[in-house]
Design an enzyme around this catalytic site. Structure first.
Site, short mmCIF file in Angstrom:
data_model
loop_
_atom_site.label_atom_id
_atom_site.label_comp_id
_atom_site.label_asym_id
_atom_site.label_seq_id
_atom_site.Cartn_x
_atom_site.Cartn_y
_atom_site.Cartn_z
N MET A 11 23.84 9.50 4.37
CA MET A 11 23.78 10.65 4.61
C MET A 11 23.87 10.97 5.96
SD MET A 11 23.06 13.45 4.13
CE MET A 11 22.24 14.48 2.49
N GLU A 57 1.07 -0.88 -0.34
CA GLU A 57 0.39 0.14 0.01
C GLU A 57 0.82 1.40 -0.20
OE1 GLU A 57 -0.52 -2.44 1.86
OE2 GLU A 57 -2.47 -3.35 1.79
N PHE A 105 -11.94 -7.41 13.73
CA PHE A 105 -11.03 -7.78 12.89
C PHE A 105 -10.18 -7.14 11.30
CE2 PHE A 105 -9.18 -10.21 8.32
CZ PHE A 105 -7.91 -10.49 9.38
N GLN A 106 -9.25 -7.02 11.60
CA GLN A 106 -8.13 -5.76 10.39
C GLN A 106 -9.45 -4.16 10.86
OE1 GLN A 106 -8.23 -6.90 6.53
NE2 GLN A 106 -6.06 -7.90 7.27
N LYS A 120 -17.82 -1.36 4.78
CA LYS A 120 -18.28 -2.40 4.14
C LYS A 120 -19.32 -1.94 3.79
CE LYS A 120 -17.81 -6.68 2.71
NZ LYS A 120 -17.82 -7.52 3.12
#
Lengths: 561, 161
Positions: A472, A49, A111-112, A161
């Site tokens: 760096m 993502e 969940f999630q 959803k």
């Protein structure tokens, strides 16, 4: 008409003119992906993502359009966070759609489930949790409107959803967006413009300090007119690269921590600083009390909150940079003569050019690779970068001619940005050569996007300046921590040529200085798939000149060789 | 110095969080914050007391305006405004000192709202100075509990703050 929430969503995206989105599917966004299956909107499937977020961001920066990205709830959404913060710091117009667990499960640690509107509150311009299917169209309209107007920025829209699944009787509302507490900035203070014009006329040693706001406002032509009319030298920030042609005789290059000495001297000696679309970032100003100490300051910006945030200004002008510059230009006559000020700057340019030493190890100097990329493209390419030494060398040694030709995470400094951003940029501008200038550290942060580039045949060229260090950080350890190179040696690394080849892409390795251009020439011929070029460069080259953090711009170290 | 900002915002979930998140993220200090409904059910009113010099207050105001749900901000500090705060003070007051405490209550035009065996609850409304003063006067008797609402403010006259 009876429509599902997800159908209304995709329909609303089309209404906004969206033809390409970047994303990654998951459980709660299944209703949306089901509609996408039949849609003519092109969906680019990333491999992470974060890659999708940066690709959409690169697409937005290269095209000037609003970038659109979609991810599922929970980890999908949290994986976007770095991409959202990157866009927020650089004022990039983007709309992120995240799935959310069904409304009745919100707050129950389903969940999630992740509170993405809560998480992204401080790193978005605005965000929404859509509560009713009836609101979907209006929220999408508002999200795009807010993302692209005034000072642009990312907007997150969280979509439960059930809201996407539910069908309602739907008629599209074509009315204009009106948000009573958010107004698009129009006009500017004409009196301040007159004051600014007077100061410009009187100035003996003026400097223009131009930033990303010039590019966002598409005001490069107006900026150039002002500079050339009044023969005012122009220095740009990292975000402003390309806002003014780097090969113009008035160009001073970048200012600040790794700016050119002549840009920093010019700002420090100037009697008038015309700050256009900038925010006086600490990497630009160094020690703030010592920044442009002799100068009156004109500050032009769309965001009123930027005025006086870091420095006191004499003439603030809040408005669209383009309109304000047009108004200023109208009131100014051209001057023909170069003044003593230009001679002074020319002397600095001669005395303190950007330069770098020859290799101690007989290896390729990383700066030489950048110069070669410029020679091969003549500035007619889109350059993206990751973050670190290679990014600063790109800003120093590549002469950016056009706006939107330099795409880099300036504010947040996101390693792993450049490769996915290059993919997005190439999708937006298939006509342009797109090159990601990378380090061996950064490229490993989103190297999985080789899969995306292969799937969609996106021929970006990735030039890895491989010094086997997190360069760096190593440079700072060398300068400020007695060369104690704590956890910056990454010489155990994959064979980048083989990694590219494993994906079916082209991999090359270049170890000799005289092969650099040949390799680039070959890479530019490929055209149907990504190319990785692993440039094995001098291990301990440093970026100079440099202003140590908290020092004033006149105290630059290095770059004298 | 302390500034009192009257901030009108959309009455929507999460708006308070947006406001406080901005303060926290930018390192501004909230001295007190009250929020409540207004005559218009879609709009809430916050009264925020912020400590800071003019430059800080200017930044606070500009950053607040950037929040999409913020409608209007009025700095009522130097305006003709009515400012009120309510405080409940539980003070130790057995029979031996009760008369003395009640005298103080009288002087400040406060009210006794509960009487226990050894303590009183006193309700005071007024501006911050008055509340500070009565708190000071009651302190020697022993304050066992104190709760302040934070300030609310309204401009005097016809214009709406």
């Amino acid at each position: 008409m009876n429509c599902k929430g997800a159908e209304i969503l995709i329909n609303s995206l089309k209404e906004q003119g969206v033809d390409t989105i970047f994303g990654y599917p998951g459980g709660v966004v299944l209703p949306i992906y089901d509609v996408l299956y039949d849609s003519d909107i092109k969906h680019i499937l990333a491999r992470h993502e974060q890659g999708a977020a940066h690709a959409a961001d690169g697409y937005a920066r290269a095209s000037g359009k609003t970038g659109v990205c979609i991810a599922t709830s929970g980890p999908g959404a949290t994986n976007l966070v770095t991409g959202i913060a990157t866009a927020n710091m650089d004022s990039i117009p983007m709309v992120f759609f995240t799935g959310q667990v069904a409304s009745h499960l919100i707050g129950r640690d389903a969940f999630q489930e992740a509170d993405i509107t809560g998480i992204t509150l401080p790193i978005t311009k605005h965000n929404y949790l859509v509560e009713r299917t009836e609101d979907v169209e209006q929220v999408v309209k508002e999200a795009f409107y807010i993302a692209r107007t005034n000072r642009p920025g990312p907007v997150v829209v969280d979509l439960p959803k059930d809201i996407m699944d539910k069908s309602i009787d739907f008629t599209s509302d074509k009315s204009e967006v009106f948000i009573h507490s958010y107004r698009v900035m129009k006009g500017f203070n004409a009196g301040q413009v007159i004051n600014a014009v007077e100061l410009i006329k009187q100035a003996q040693r003026p400097v223009i300090y131009a930033g990303g706001g010039v590019i966002i406002s598409e005001a490069s032509e107006e900026l150039r007119e002002l500079a050339e009319k009044r023969k005012i030298p122009v220095t740009t920030t990292l975000m402003g690269m390309g806002a003014f042609p780097g090969n113009n005789y008035l160009a001073l290059g970048m200012l600040g921590m790794h700016g050119t000495k002549y840009a920093n001297y010019a700002v420090s000696e100037s009697d008038l600083l015309i700050a256009v679309g900038v925010r006086f970032d600490d990497r630009v100003t160094g020690k703030i009390e010592a920044f442009a100490p002799h100068a009156k300051v004109i500050h032009i910006d769309i965001d009123a909150a930027e005025i006086g945030k870091n420095v006191a200004v004499d003439i603030p002008i809040v408005g669209q940079v383009k309109e304000v510059l047009q108004a200023i230009n109208q009131r100014l006559e051209a001057v023909e003569e170069l003044s003593e000020w230009h001679h002074t700057i020319d002397r600095w340019k001669l005395e303190y050019p950007l330069r770098y030493p020859a290799s101690c190890e007989g290896r390729i100097m990383p700066q030489h690779v950048i110069e070669s990329i410029y020679d091969m493209t003549q500035g007619d390419a889109v350059i993206t970068t990751e973050v670190g030494q290679h990014q600063m060398w790109a800003a120093q040694y590549y002469k950016f001619k056009n706006p939107r030709s330099f795409i880099s995470s300036g504010g947040l400094g996101t390693m792993g940005y450049g490769f996915p951003a290059a993919i997005g940029a190439k999708i937006a501008r298939p006509d342009m050569t797109v090159i990601d200038i990378a380090g061996d550290g950064s490229i490993q942060m989103n190297i999985q996007e080789l899969g995306t580039a292969m799937q969609y045949k996106v021929p970006v060229i990735v030039c890895i300046l491989n010094n086997q260090y997190l360069g760096m950080v190593r440079q700072w350890q060398g300068l400020f921590y007695k060369k104690r190179y704590s956890n910056t040696d990454i010489s155990l690394q994959p064979d980048f040529v083989k990694v590219a080849e494993a994906y079916g892409a082209v991999g090359m390795r270049v170890t000799e200085t005289d092969q650099v251009k040949d390799a680039l020439r070959e890479a530019m011929k490929v055209g149907d798939r990504p190319v990785f070029i692993d440039f094995v460069v001098e291990r301990e080259a440093d970026v100079y000149p440099m202003v140590a953090p908290g020092e004033s711009l006149i105290n630059m170290i290095g770059g004298d060789e | 110095m302390k500034h009192t900002l009257a901030v009108t915002v959309d009455n929507k979930p999460g708006v308070l969080t947006r406001v406080t998140t901005m303060f926290r993220r930018r390192g501004f200090n909230i001295d007190s914050l009250t929020v409540g409904a207004t005559e218009n059910p879609t709009i809430s009113r916050m009264t925020i007391v912020v400590e800071g010099d003019d430059q800080i207050i200017e930044q606070v105001t500009k950053q607040l305006y950037k929040l999409v749900n913020v409608i209007k901000i009025v700095d009522v500090t130097n305006e003709r405004a009515v400012e009120r705060e309510l405080v409940l003070i539980k003070v130790k007051a057995d029979a031996s000192v009760r008369a003395e405490v009640m005298q103080i209550v009288e002087i400040f035009r406060a009210r006794i709202v509960d009487i226990g065996k050894n303590n009183l609850i006193i309700e005071v409304t007024g501006d911050s100075a008055k509340i500070d003063a009565i708190e000071e006067a009651l302190r020697p008797f022993g304050i066992s509990e104190l709760v302040r609402t934070g300030k609310i403010a309204m401009l005097r006259g016809g214009c709406k703050g």
